[in-house]
Structures are given as structure tokens and as C-alpha cells.
Write an enzyme that holds these catalytic residues in place. Sequence first.
Site, PDB file in Angstrom:
ATOM      1  N   ARG A  54       0.833  -1.203   0.000  1.00 35.45           N
ATOM      2  CA  ARG A  54       0.000   0.000   0.000  1.00 35.45           C
ATOM      3  C   ARG A  54       0.858   1.239   0.000  1.00 35.45           C
ATOM      4  NH1 ARG A  54      -2.729   0.219   4.512  1.00 35.45           N
ATOM      5  NH2 ARG A  54      -4.218  -1.358   3.883  1.00 35.45           N
ATOM      6  N   LYS A 204       1.829  17.792 -13.571  1.00 34.62           N
ATOM      7  CA  LYS A 204       2.173  18.941 -14.402  1.00 34.62           C
ATOM      8  C   LYS A 204       3.649  18.862 -14.822  1.00 34.62           C
ATOM      9  CE  LYS A 204      -2.063  19.886 -13.288  1.00 34.62           C
ATOM     10  NZ  LYS A 204      -2.429  20.772 -12.190  1.00 34.62           N
TER      11      LYS A 204
HETATM   12  C1  PLP Z   1      -3.208  20.682 -11.027  1.00 31.36           C
HETATM   13  C2  PLP Z   1      -2.877  21.417  -9.788  1.00 31.36           C
HETATM   14  C3  PLP Z   1      -3.192  20.900  -8.526  1.00 31.36           C
HETATM   15  C4  PLP Z   1      -3.954  19.587  -8.359  1.00 31.36           C
HETATM   16  O1  PLP Z   1      -3.168  18.508  -8.772  1.00 31.36           O
HETATM   17  P1  PLP Z   1      -3.778  17.130  -9.378  1.00 31.36           P
HETATM   18  O2  PLP Z   1      -2.553  16.355  -9.718  1.00 31.36           O
HETATM   19  O3  PLP Z   1      -4.616  17.502 -10.555  1.00 31.36           O
HETATM   20  O4  PLP Z   1      -4.568  16.504  -8.295  1.00 31.36           O
HETATM   21  C5  PLP Z   1      -2.814  21.636  -7.416  1.00 31.36           C
HETATM   22  N1  PLP Z   1      -2.162  22.811  -7.530  1.00 31.36           N
HETATM   23  C6  PLP Z   1      -1.846  23.331  -8.725  1.00 31.36           C
HETATM   24  C7  PLP Z   1      -1.125  24.634  -8.785  1.00 31.36           C
HETATM   25  C8  PLP Z   1      -2.190  22.657  -9.898  1.00 31.36           C
HETATM   26  O5  PLP Z   1      -1.880  23.195 -11.080  1.00 31.36           O
END
Ligand code: PLP
Length: 381
Positions: A54, A204
Site C-alpha cells: 500500500r 504537471k
Molecule cells: C493541477 C494542480 C493541482 C492539483 O493537482 P492534481 O494532480 O490535478 O490533483 C494543485 N495545484 C496546482 C497549482 C495545480 O496546477
Amino acid sequence: MDKLKHLAPETDTVQGLHYADPQTGSIIPPVMPSTTFARDENYELISPSHSYGRDQNPTYLTAERILTRIEGGQAALLFSSGMAAAAAVVQSLKPGDHIVIPKVMYWGLRNWMMEFCAKWGIELDQFDLNDPDDLEDKVQPGRTALVWIESPCNPTWDVIDIETAAEVAHAAGARLAVDSTVATPVLTRPIEFGADLVMHSATKYLNGHGDVVAGALVTAKQDEFWEKICKVRAEAGAIPGSFEAWLLQRGMRTLYLRVRHACQSAMAIAAHFEGHPGLESVLYPGLESHPGHGVAAKQMQGGFGGMLSFCVKGGEKAALAMVGRCQVFIRATSLGGVESLIEHRYSIEGPTSPIPRNLVRLSVGAESVDDLIADLDQALG
Ligand SMILES: *Cc1c(COP(=O)(O)O)cnc(C)c1O
């Protein structure tokens, strides 16, 4: 091995910390999908740190170690998403605690925090980024447990001075957590400015290829609060799959190349379109006209990021029409991938959004910058 400490962070990132498999010499770590780990005839675990999958998946280690190294922290944890990483921090607080967040930040997280804190009995206050004293006014010495910030802030790219926020948080006895998804460790290392925790949506820039949803936390200290966060991940189980963790370490190898390229192209686009007759404004911390430029120049090294926004003349309709005419930028949400994306934020966030209706957000990727500029030029007409 001591010499390795002095290598530049990009060297360690590109080489996956100079990885070579001890048995085969493979320079790429394996994917380890096992959900459980064997014991010997005396019922001792073969590897004392691996019992159940996990949260003890060895596939996570490469990405976690690289992140620890390049953020300058003591430890890191991968999560199933950026939201799960942020949620683990908030879930490590107690009912009765107080937290302070900015008014403008990643909307999904702000909404979740507001709902969750109300249910969990955590008091939440929001501070105004444009009032330099507001954070100090909102923290409650002795009671505030966490100050959460994001810099540059989605999608206006306002810049928060991390060093000042850390001083204010610490003076009140609170921790500072920084969502550094947009800046990345290539440009800003929040721990150097006093942050206690760094959060990433690894979906990202860290992964960078639009094919993994993941999150990460890095801690400045392996203290009691970090132990609580580790327990939340282990018990609540918001872990990435083995293959996602493996893809993430692979994507991270080109992090420095991708982010530096995106910074250069974003700067060129911002400079080209500043003052364009079809735009009210170009929001990019690299422009001297941006209110956050001075602080950004102090806390972002080597570039101002790959994200910028246009406020289009003619309001929401004109903004949507401009987005509709793009042929190279792909109309989609998200950011930080090699493909350039364009989106109308207000349509995504809806009527509770504080975002101007004419704001168009650009995530600059790795394409030819001339193609990107030509596309925006023709779309603006
Ligand atoms: C996309 C994003 C999130 C959330 O992340 P996820 O991987 O989509 O859960 C949080 N903070 C920022 C600045 C983002 O661009």
C-alpha cells in the site's frame, strides 16, 4: 559518494541519481508491481522496509529521492494526485486548528479545503495577495497551525514572497506549506526560503508528458508532523500505481530541459504580446510591468515559468472566440506538459470564480516558439 553531493541538481535528475542496478547494471530502475513482499524461513521480512504494497513500493524511491535532492529537503512522498498530497497535509491537522490560504490559488484545492475544513472543524481564513499586511493580520499567534501558499498563483501569476510568508508563519508558531507546482524546483526551492513543506501536482511539470496523474510532498524536516503525513498516506492509501511512479521518474529526467525551454518561450510570447491592441493586459511575472516582478526576480532563478495569461479586450465572448481560433495551442485544461495548452479559466471554474471572464490561460510547451507566436497572432486577429 560524498562528491555526488556537489553535483548540480540537473545532473542528479537526468541520471536518476546515477542509478545503476546492482545485479544487472541497468541504468533505468525497474517497475516493481508486487503488492506484497516475502519473508524468510524464520518469518523475517527479506527486506525490512518492505512488507505490503500500500505504501512500501520500491518503484516510488527513485522519484522520491530525486525530489528530496532537488528541493533540498529531508524526505519526500509520492501520492496518487496533487490533490491527494495536499489533502494529506490538511488531514494531518486537528479539529480546532486554524489555517490561512490565499484568496487566489488553484481553485480545486481551495474549494476542497473550504468544504473539508468546515466539516473537520478547522477554521480557515483567506488573505488578500495584494495587501502586503493581510497575511500577518489573518494569522493567529499560537493557534494557526498552517499557512498554505502557492507561487506564482494560478491563473494571474501573482507572486507571494515565500521568505516573508515563512517569517510570518513561524512567528505565529505555524508551518508554511508551498504549492510549487508552477515554479518547479528548477526555478524556486521554497525550503531555501524557509518553507516547511513543498507540494507538487506531479501531473504537471514534474512528469511533463500529460500521461500521469500524481502528486508529491517534500519536507524540510523529518519531524512529528511529517510522521503524521506518512501515516495518512500509509493508512488512507492515496498512492500512485507502480507504472505511474515509474513513468514519473522517467518524465523527471528531462525536467530541467523542459522547464528552461518553456521559460524562454513564455518570456518571448509575453514580450511579443505586451501592448497588443487586442489585449487589455499580459500577465507574466517575467514582465517588468507585472506587480510581482521584483519578488519573482528574487525567488525564481533562471526564468519566470512557462505559464502566462492574456486578458482579452471585448470580454468573455472575445476571449472565447480567440481561444476558438487557435490552431497550434490545444484547447484543454491542465499545464506543464510539452504540448502548449490554452484555456478559458472562467468556463472551467464557473460562477463562484474570482477569475476575470476575459482571462485566457496559456501553458507554454516545447514547440517552436515562432509557431506559437504566429498562432496567437492570427487568433487575436
Ligand atoms: C493541477 C494542480 C493541482 C492539483 O493537482 P492534481 O494532480 O490535478 O490533483 C494543485 N495545484 C496546482 C497549482 C495545480 O496546477
